[in-house]
Write a protein that holds these residues in place. Sequence first.
Motif, PDB file in Angstrom:
ATOM      1  N   UNK A   1       0.712  -1.173  -0.006  1.00  0.00           N
ATOM      2  CA  UNK A   1      -0.103   0.020   0.019  1.00  0.00           C
ATOM      3  C   UNK A   1       0.879   1.165  -0.015  1.00  0.00           C
ATOM      4  N   UNK A   2       1.788   1.406   0.674  1.00  0.00           N
ATOM      5  CA  UNK A   2       2.748   2.510   0.848  1.00  0.00           C
ATOM      6  C   UNK A   2       3.345   3.014  -0.627  1.00  0.00           C
ATOM      7  N   UNK A   3       3.057   2.145  -1.459  1.00  0.00           N
ATOM      8  CA  UNK A   3       3.785   2.448  -2.787  1.00  0.00           C
ATOM      9  C   UNK A   3       3.189   3.691  -3.584  1.00  0.00           C
TER      10      UNK A   3
ATOM     11  N   UNK B   1      -8.964   7.198  -6.778  1.00  0.00           N
ATOM     12  CA  UNK B   1      -7.565   7.267  -6.577  1.00  0.00           C
ATOM     13  C   UNK B   1      -6.870   8.596  -7.318  1.00  0.00           C
ATOM     14  N   UNK B   2      -7.638   8.792  -8.646  1.00  0.00           N
ATOM     15  CA  UNK B   2      -7.484   9.982  -9.546  1.00  0.00           C
ATOM     16  C   UNK B   2      -7.611  11.061  -8.903  1.00  0.00           C
ATOM     17  N   UNK B   3      -8.812  11.235  -8.274  1.00  0.00           N
ATOM     18  CA  UNK B   3      -9.011  12.303  -7.257  1.00  0.00           C
ATOM     19  C   UNK B   3      -8.001  12.829  -6.148  1.00  0.00           C
ATOM     20  N   UNK B   4      -7.640  11.785  -5.560  1.00  0.00           N
ATOM     21  CA  UNK B   4      -6.751  11.933  -4.320  1.00  0.00           C
ATOM     22  C   UNK B   4      -5.292  12.094  -4.786  1.00  0.00           C
ATOM     23  N   UNK B   5      -4.882  11.397  -5.685  1.00  0.00           N
ATOM     24  CA  UNK B   5      -3.615  11.871  -6.257  1.00  0.00           C
ATOM     25  C   UNK B   5      -3.512  13.365  -6.718  1.00  0.00           C
ATOM     26  N   UNK B   6      -4.613  13.778  -7.487  1.00  0.00           N
ATOM     27  CA  UNK B   6      -4.428  14.991  -7.880  1.00  0.00           C
ATOM     28  C   UNK B   6      -4.697  16.208  -6.724  1.00  0.00           C
TER      29      UNK B   6
ATOM     30  N   UNK C   1      -0.860  17.563   1.705  1.00  0.00           N
ATOM     31  CA  UNK C   1      -0.441  16.673   0.561  1.00  0.00           C
ATOM     32  C   UNK C   1      -0.227  15.102   1.074  1.00  0.00           C
ATOM     33  N   UNK C   2       0.599  15.087   1.971  1.00  0.00           N
ATOM     34  CA  UNK C   2       0.978  13.656   2.552  1.00  0.00           C
ATOM     35  C   UNK C   2      -0.281  13.080   2.784  1.00  0.00           C
ATOM     36  N   UNK C   3      -1.209  13.335   3.567  1.00  0.00           N
ATOM     37  CA  UNK C   3      -2.362  12.905   3.992  1.00  0.00           C
ATOM     38  C   UNK C   3      -3.367  12.675   3.145  1.00  0.00           C
ATOM     39  N   UNK C   4      -3.368  13.569   2.074  1.00  0.00           N
ATOM     40  CA  UNK C   4      -4.520  13.152   0.984  1.00  0.00           C
ATOM     41  C   UNK C   4      -3.981  11.799   0.399  1.00  0.00           C
ATOM     42  N   UNK C   5      -2.432  11.890   0.056  1.00  0.00           N
ATOM     43  CA  UNK C   5      -2.074  10.611  -0.399  1.00  0.00           C
ATOM     44  C   UNK C   5      -2.398   9.213   0.494  1.00  0.00           C
ATOM     45  N   UNK C   6      -2.321   9.571   1.848  1.00  0.00           N
ATOM     46  CA  UNK C   6      -2.420   8.201   2.818  1.00  0.00           C
ATOM     47  C   UNK C   6      -3.750   7.895   2.639  1.00  0.00           C
ATOM     48  N   UNK C   7      -4.548   8.737   2.819  1.00  0.00           N
ATOM     49  CA  UNK C   7      -6.284   8.415   2.837  1.00  0.00           C
ATOM     50  C   UNK C   7      -6.592   7.699   1.659  1.00  0.00           C
TER      51      UNK C   7
ATOM     52  N   UNK D   1      -5.834   2.285   9.882  1.00  0.00           N
ATOM     53  CA  UNK D   1      -6.023   3.507   9.883  1.00  0.00           C
ATOM     54  C   UNK D   1      -5.412   4.528  10.882  1.00  0.00           C
ATOM     55  N   UNK D   2      -4.102   3.878  11.294  1.00  0.00           N
ATOM     56  CA  UNK D   2      -3.353   4.699  12.250  1.00  0.00           C
ATOM     57  C   UNK D   2      -2.965   6.114  11.572  1.00  0.00           C
ATOM     58  N   UNK D   3      -3.166   6.189  10.524  1.00  0.00           N
ATOM     59  CA  UNK D   3      -2.944   7.640   9.751  1.00  0.00           C
ATOM     60  C   UNK D   3      -3.885   8.722  10.555  1.00  0.00           C
ATOM     61  N   UNK D   4      -4.858   8.172  11.235  1.00  0.00           N
ATOM     62  CA  UNK D   4      -5.786   9.235  11.825  1.00  0.00           C
ATOM     63  C   UNK D   4      -5.162  10.231  12.462  1.00  0.00           C
ATOM     64  N   UNK D   5      -3.883   9.671  13.350  1.00  0.00           N
ATOM     65  CA  UNK D   5      -3.242  10.137  14.208  1.00  0.00           C
ATOM     66  C   UNK D   5      -2.552  11.513  13.569  1.00  0.00           C
ATOM     67  N   UNK D   6      -1.771  11.547  12.643  1.00  0.00           N
ATOM     68  CA  UNK D   6      -1.310  12.650  11.912  1.00  0.00           C
ATOM     69  C   UNK D   6      -2.290  13.585  11.393  1.00  0.00           C
TER      70      UNK D   6
END
Length: 473
Positions: A193-195, A302-307, A327-333, A347-352
């Motif tokens: 997933x982090x790719x 995916x297209x909307x989130x990356x954009x 930017x980073x969190x838009x990519x993460x979610x 979903x530990x990305x909820x912390x940042x």
Amino acid sequence: MSTLQQAADERPFTTVKTYLLRRPTLLAAACCLLSFAAFWAAQRAAGVSMIDLMVYRAEGEAVRDGEDLYAMRATEASLPTTYPPFAALLFLPLTLIDVPGMRTVATLTNLALLAVLVHLALRLTGRPLRAPRPAVALALAALAVWCEPVWTTLRYGQINLLLAVLVLWDLTRRPGHRWAGAGTGLAAGIKLTPALFAVFLLAYGLARGLLRLRRGGRAADLWNAQVRQAALATGTFLGTALFAAVLLPRDTRTFWTDAVFRSDRVGDAVITDNQSLRGVLARLLHTSDPGLPWLLLALAVAAFGLATAVAAALAGSRRLPYAPAWAALACAVTALLVSPVSWSHHWVWCVPLVVLLGAEALRTRRAGSWLVCGGTALVFCSYALWWVPHDPDAAVPPELGQGAGQMALSAGYPLAALGFLALAALRSARALRRPAPYEPEGAGAVLGGPYAAERATVRPRGRIGRRQAVTKE
């Protein structure tokens, strides 16, 4: 008791109170340790199994004994191997200690990683508070440990905090650093997933280079810090795959030709644990396989989130406060939404995410910003997804018969993520309408890049420099 005697008795307590208040980091550390100790006691009282950690140990044993990694089943739940074979090589040390010791080490490591994750989130937002960052990080970690994704990560003995730390460590490094990208590539080698962060970095780097070309730049601008970072992430990921292929050729062939295409091996998409778009759509359509509708929706998101992530990065911190974090969190979610399976503990990305929304609320001091921050925190701390009927061992998952209210409860994380993406897109679009700041030749990614929030402005040094800056203003 006389007044003098009472004052003498209270003096030691007053002294300790004053000592702690003047040392916020020490006070925050004490509160954090108290919270972590209570958390540890609560998990032990709940009898957590750390079942995923046991699977990791079984993977290490399978590698050590030369068994077929993807034919293996571990624990009483008969769980399979789901990660690339490189991850199993990293799990080998788990076989060197006994199970109680392994669980203790895993818990302590995850608690430390949580504090590091909060620290990196604060670093990504450019230190929104004047208090010492270690004190803020420890205080927030004391609270974050009780949110559902973190609780479940430690309950299962998962590695989600490690993956998030590796990626954020990468994204908060100095732009152009020789090793920037290695953490993202390593995280993708452990779990795919982090790719998506490498894809984002490449897209942002190319977009930034093309904008400079339009403004009279050179073709060399297409090879910038973000493109190099994406290239190093890709190279590191390929290195992990090659390393595993040399040591585990059979398992590598099985994973990349078969297992990677069968998401059903991980678990039933319809169960409430699955907080991805596929899980939401499966429950909405009352089917275990949403098929083509999910694929089309995932591609669109995916297209909307990356954009959105690229737009936030292009806006930069001068036009969009906390642009690196947006930017980073838009990519993460986005990665969590489009993944076929995103268990709640992913979903530990909820912390940042909450750290960013809190920083934005502190900056704007608007009731709406505080409402968004508080509402998002409530979603991830309410455990609402477990309020619906659920039974992973049932022949027919009860989630197939959910009503509208139950569907809403079991779709909390994706709905919050989609709301965040919409907010990030709106903020980024408004920021891009403002005039672009001047970027002198040679400034490179330090002024324009999204991961230099604390270095976005070159500050004059010394008294003379500061005096001249004040005079010019």
